[in-house]
Design a protein around this motif. Structure first.
Motif, PDB file in Angstrom:
ATOM      1  N   LEU A  40      63.678  90.387  90.732  1.00 36.98           N
ATOM      2  CA  LEU A  40      62.416  90.041  91.385  1.00 36.98           C
ATOM      3  C   LEU A  40      62.554  90.096  92.901  1.00 36.98           C
ATOM      4  O   LEU A  40      61.648  90.602  93.595  1.00 36.98           O
ATOM      5  CB  LEU A  40      61.978  88.648  90.938  1.00 36.98           C
ATOM      6  CG  LEU A  40      60.594  88.185  91.413  1.00 36.98           C
ATOM      7  CD1 LEU A  40      59.527  89.141  90.928  1.00 36.98           C
ATOM      8  CD2 LEU A  40      60.314  86.767  90.927  1.00 36.98           C
ATOM      9  N   SER A  41      63.653  89.608  93.433  1.00 38.26           N
ATOM     10  CA  SER A  41      63.839  89.627  94.894  1.00 38.26           C
ATOM     11  C   SER A  41      63.976  91.050  95.414  1.00 38.26           C
ATOM     12  O   SER A  41      63.361  91.411  96.423  1.00 38.26           O
ATOM     13  CB  SER A  41      65.067  88.796  95.277  1.00 38.26           C
ATOM     14  OG  SER A  41      66.240  89.306  94.655  1.00 38.26           O
ATOM     15  N   TRP A 108      54.845  85.264  99.923  1.00 35.49           N
ATOM     16  CA  TRP A 108      55.181  83.873  99.640  1.00 35.49           C
ATOM     17  C   TRP A 108      56.096  83.750  98.426  1.00 35.49           C
ATOM     18  O   TRP A 108      56.916  82.824  98.354  1.00 35.49           O
ATOM     19  CB  TRP A 108      53.914  83.055  99.452  1.00 35.49           C
ATOM     20  CG  TRP A 108      53.184  82.845 100.741  1.00 35.49           C
ATOM     21  CD1 TRP A 108      51.972  83.352 101.105  1.00 35.49           C
ATOM     22  CD2 TRP A 108      53.648  82.082 101.857  1.00 35.49           C
ATOM     23  NE1 TRP A 108      51.641  82.946 102.378  1.00 35.49           N
ATOM     24  CE2 TRP A 108      52.659  82.164 102.861  1.00 35.49           C
ATOM     25  CE3 TRP A 108      54.796  81.331 102.114  1.00 35.49           C
ATOM     26  CZ2 TRP A 108      52.777  81.533 104.094  1.00 35.49           C
ATOM     27  CZ3 TRP A 108      54.929  80.703 103.345  1.00 35.49           C
ATOM     28  CH2 TRP A 108      53.925  80.804 104.315  1.00 35.49           C
ATOM     29  N   THR A 109      55.991  84.679  97.483  1.00 37.47           N
ATOM     30  CA  THR A 109      56.938  84.663  96.359  1.00 37.47           C
ATOM     31  C   THR A 109      58.349  84.976  96.835  1.00 37.47           C
ATOM     32  O   THR A 109      59.321  84.326  96.428  1.00 37.47           O
ATOM     33  CB  THR A 109      56.508  85.667  95.286  1.00 37.47           C
ATOM     34  OG1 THR A 109      55.172  85.379  94.860  1.00 37.47           O
ATOM     35  CG2 THR A 109      57.430  85.610  94.085  1.00 37.47           C
ATOM     36  N   SER A 110      58.478  85.972  97.711  1.00 39.63           N
ATOM     37  CA  SER A 110      59.802  86.327  98.235  1.00 39.63           C
ATOM     38  C   SER A 110      60.383  85.197  99.074  1.00 39.63           C
ATOM     39  O   SER A 110      61.592  84.928  99.019  1.00 39.63           O
ATOM     40  CB  SER A 110      59.720  87.611  99.050  1.00 39.63           C
ATOM     41  OG  SER A 110      58.903  87.427 100.198  1.00 39.63           O
ATOM     42  N   GLN A 111      59.541  84.501  99.860  1.00 38.16           N
ATOM     43  CA  GLN A 111      60.047  83.392 100.667  1.00 38.16           C
ATOM     44  C   GLN A 111      60.453  82.201  99.793  1.00 38.16           C
ATOM     45  O   GLN A 111      61.440  81.511 100.096  1.00 38.16           O
ATOM     46  CB  GLN A 111      58.977  82.968 101.675  1.00 38.16           C
ATOM     47  CG  GLN A 111      58.680  84.020 102.724  1.00 38.16           C
ATOM     48  CD  GLN A 111      59.929  84.463 103.464  1.00 38.16           C
ATOM     49  OE1 GLN A 111      60.595  83.685 104.132  1.00 38.16           O
ATOM     50  NE2 GLN A 111      60.265  85.740 103.328  1.00 38.16           N
ATOM     51  N   PHE A 112      59.727  81.972  98.733  1.00 34.51           N
ATOM     52  CA  PHE A 112      60.127  80.909  97.800  1.00 34.51           C
ATOM     53  C   PHE A 112      61.468  81.244  97.143  1.00 34.51           C
ATOM     54  O   PHE A 112      62.318  80.364  96.947  1.00 34.51           O
ATOM     55  CB  PHE A 112      59.044  80.726  96.734  1.00 34.51           C
ATOM     56  CG  PHE A 112      59.435  79.765  95.649  1.00 34.51           C
ATOM     57  CD1 PHE A 112      59.449  78.393  95.875  1.00 34.51           C
ATOM     58  CD2 PHE A 112      59.798  80.233  94.392  1.00 34.51           C
ATOM     59  CE1 PHE A 112      59.820  77.506  94.875  1.00 34.51           C
ATOM     60  CE2 PHE A 112      60.164  79.352  93.393  1.00 34.51           C
ATOM     61  CZ  PHE A 112      60.181  77.991  93.632  1.00 34.51           C
ATOM     62  N   SER A 465      72.636  88.853  97.818  1.00 34.15           N
ATOM     63  CA  SER A 465      71.984  90.069  98.326  1.00 34.15           C
ATOM     64  C   SER A 465      70.468  89.943  98.231  1.00 34.15           C
ATOM     65  O   SER A 465      69.745  90.397  99.132  1.00 34.15           O
ATOM     66  CB  SER A 465      72.473  91.285  97.541  1.00 34.15           C
ATOM     67  OG  SER A 465      72.049  91.227  96.184  1.00 34.15           O
ATOM     68  N   GLY A 466      69.972  89.344  97.151  1.00 37.10           N
ATOM     69  CA  GLY A 466      68.540  89.118  97.048  1.00 37.10           C
ATOM     70  C   GLY A 466      68.023  88.209  98.149  1.00 37.10           C
ATOM     71  O   GLY A 466      66.936  88.437  98.714  1.00 37.10           O
TER      72      GLY A 466
END
Length: 620
Positions: A40-41, A108-112, A465-466
């Motif tokens: 996901l990341s 915001w998903t990536s920051q979470f 890495s993600g």
């Protein structure tokens, strides 16, 4: 075609992220939650990079559309002939309202993931506890300092803003300040990685045109990995001795026996069998029974030792194959038949190698065309690197426009060429991403972070890495928008903003960052490129005892000679194994021939000269 381009990009990027995860991770053995978080990341970060050119093109279309509407209005009011800009809808136009929602969800998903979930999952995957609740407890304890530090910084910043007379605390301003702080941290690391990649990638292509250089560097790597392989084997043996002692001391009726069985399942099969035989043969008194905490630590050590042992074995095999191939290239260059000769038997497993990439085609590619192709690509990459460095040092100048990327994009805007705008943006940001991401994939921090291909990367490195990708991608995109003068906080131009910039908020709220750090800090990339060009980092690491390949170092020459001898031994070892397989195949084949000939009557006293058996005896 409304939204079709967006759907295609979403699917293609997902396949790319899945391929990379399959290459570096183990989809069958690693925990599903680790694979899902890493996938996901990576997917969200790659998606931001691929969608941003579409956002830039949509913004230019809106600008041209507003100019056309203004021209029509002037014609109606003034009743005069006015040049109306040509404003045709792009072939892959994305309807209004989709991109802002898309950016909010992705960002915001990536920051979470990077600030909350992935650090917790790192500790969870590395924990040695035997239950899910135990792993979660360990992860919470390990991340207490991590989360507490960020919470303390946030509370301090909140108190400062509340006490400042010029600032009023609103949710939008707090959101913008948080985004700015995260992007500032990411930009600090981004410039370091970008400065390394802008020089190292073109240089690697130029040097890869020389098989002799590649062979010497492979010998050097072989000498280093041989030492690591020996250390990993010794460490694994020591850990297995501890496991054997625990297995012997804790009997089957003990409450901790399930923990020992769990540890045994993580051991290699050959060690499991050896430990079982030793316990059956031993009849002495059991040793001191360990505690559950010591079993948890032992479990963690077993996972780490087995993973490291597998990594070094695979790396040694890969380096050996590379060395054999480069030695074959050196030998085949003087071949009068112009056919590439492999040291070991290569079975054509695909129709491409069987009918297209034949030995003759391989000889022309490896011995003739590859050198020129690599140098041509290196020259192109050098030009792109020079354009990036120049633009990073001059993008703050809007009158005149000095950034090369801004010049190209604005020239395409004047001709209303949406395809050129999209392709130029995509090529530019893709090159910058390759420079940054390739550095992330190639750097190594001892044995804690190291991305190893062929499914050998551990869970901690995958998730780390993600985290890096999620922290580097947003500032990378903002930096690119600044290079093409699409970020008003940096260019100070009054124009329609991209949907991505609107999600980031107005950076002018913190003027000392938008007018200072974001403009002058990227200029540091020039100094980093010079340091990378002269290999200052590698020379400093050599002085500290961490050997890096520098051709003019005597110690490195000794390691190259050592690696050459190790590869020579590995070649003899594989040659003996291949000869043994060939003899075994010939023996079985001849026995089958004799067996098939036994259907016909033959003299019983006559022996088969191939297998030394009577013709009627058949296989034994």
């Amino acid at each position: 075609m409304s939204g079709a381009a967006l759907a295609v990009v979403v699917v293609v990027v997902f396949l790319l992220a899945l391929y990379l995860l399959q290459r570096y991770g183990d989809l069958r053995k690693q925990q599903r939650v680790v694979l899902l978080g890493t996938l996901l990341s990576w997917y969200l970060c790659f998606l931001i990079v691929f969608i941003l050119p579409l956002d830039v093109r949509e913004t230019y279309y809106k600008c041209l559309q507003s100019q056309a509407n203004y021209a029509i209005l002037i014609m109606r009011v003034c009743v005069c002939v006015y040049s109306v800009p040509k404003c045709e809808e792009p072939w892959s136009y994305i309807p209004d309202g989709i991109l802002p929602v898309f950016w909010r969800v992705v960002y915001w998903t990536s920051q979470f993931l990077t600030w909350m979930l992935l650090p917790f999952m790192q500790s969870y995957a590395r924990a040695g506890a035997f239950s899910r609740m135990g792993k979660m407890k360990t992860a919470l304890i390990e991340n207490a300092i991590y989360y507490g530090t960020y919470l303390l910084i946030f509370i301090s910043l909140l108190i400062y803003l509340a006490a400042h007379p010029k600032w009023t605390l609103t949710w939008t301003q707090l959101q913008t300040i948080g985004i700015t702080a995260a992007n500032t941290w990411g930009l600090f690391l981004l410039v370091l990685l970008l400065g390394y990649g802008l020089v190292e990638i073109p240089r690697s292509y130029w040097l890869s045109s020389s098989p002799d250089y590649l062979l010497a560097k492979t010998y050097f790597k072989a000498a280093k990995i041989a030492v690591e392989k020996a250390e990993a084997e010794e460490n694994l043996v020591d850990v297995m001795e501890e496991v054997a002692g625990v297995h012997e001391s804790i009997r089957h009726n003990h409450s901790l026996r399930k923990c020992v069985d769990t540890i045994l399942t993580k051991c290699p099969v050959e060690y499991q069998e050896e430990i079982g035989r030793n316990v059956e043969n031993s009849g002495g008194e059991p040793s001191v029974i360990p505690t559950k905490k010591s079993l948890i630590n032992l479990h963690k050590k077993v996972i780490s030792a087995v993973q490291r042992h597998g990594q070094t074995r695979v790396q040694w095999s890969i380096l050996s194959d590379q060395a054999f191939h480069l030695e074959d290239v050196t030998k085949s260059r003087s071949s009068p038949t112009r056919q590439f000769t492999h040291s070991f038997l290569v079975t054509p497993s695909s129709w491409i190698r069987r009918f297209i990439y034949t030995s003759t085609v391989e000889w022309y590619w490896e011995c003739v065309f590859r050198q020129g192709f690599c140098r041509f690509v290196a020259v192109l990459l050098c030009l792109l690197s020079a354009a990036v460095v120049w633009s990073e040092c001059t993008f703050f100048s809007t009158h005149p426009v000095l950034s090369l990327f801004a010049v190209f994009i604005q020239a395409a805007e004047k001709h209303y060429n949406y395809i050129w705008i999209e392709m130029a943006c995509f090529a530019s940001i893709l090159f910058m991403c390759v420079c940054v991401y390739s550095t992330v994939f190639s750097i190594r921090f001892f044995n804690y972070y190291y991305l190893v291909p062929h499914h050998q990367t551990d869970a901690y490195s995958l998730q780390f890495s993600g985290m890096l990708f999620c922290r580097l991608t947003p500032p990378l995109c903002l930096n690119f928008l600044g290079l093409i003068h699409m970020d008003s906080a940096i260019s100070h131009q009054d124009r329609i903003q991209t949907s991505y910039t609107s999600i980031m908020g107005s950076m002018r709220l913190l003027s000392f960052i938008s007018d200072g750090f974001y403009i002058y800090y990227p200029m540091l990339v020039l100094l980093l490129c010079l340091a990378t060009f002269y290999k200052l980092g590698s020379r400093c690491l050599n002085l500290l005892g961490f050997h890096q390949y520098v051709s003019d170092d005597d110690l490195i020459s000794d390691l190259v000679d050592e690696g050459r001898e190790l590869i020579r031994r590995e070649r003899r070892k594989r040659q003996k194994a291949e000869d043994g397989e060939n003899r075994r195949f010939v023996r079985i084949f001849t026995q089958l021939i004799c067996y098939s000939g036994s259907k016909y009557p033959k003299p019983k006293a006559k022996l088969c000269p191939l297998c030394c058996m009577t013709g009627s005896s058949g296989l034994r």
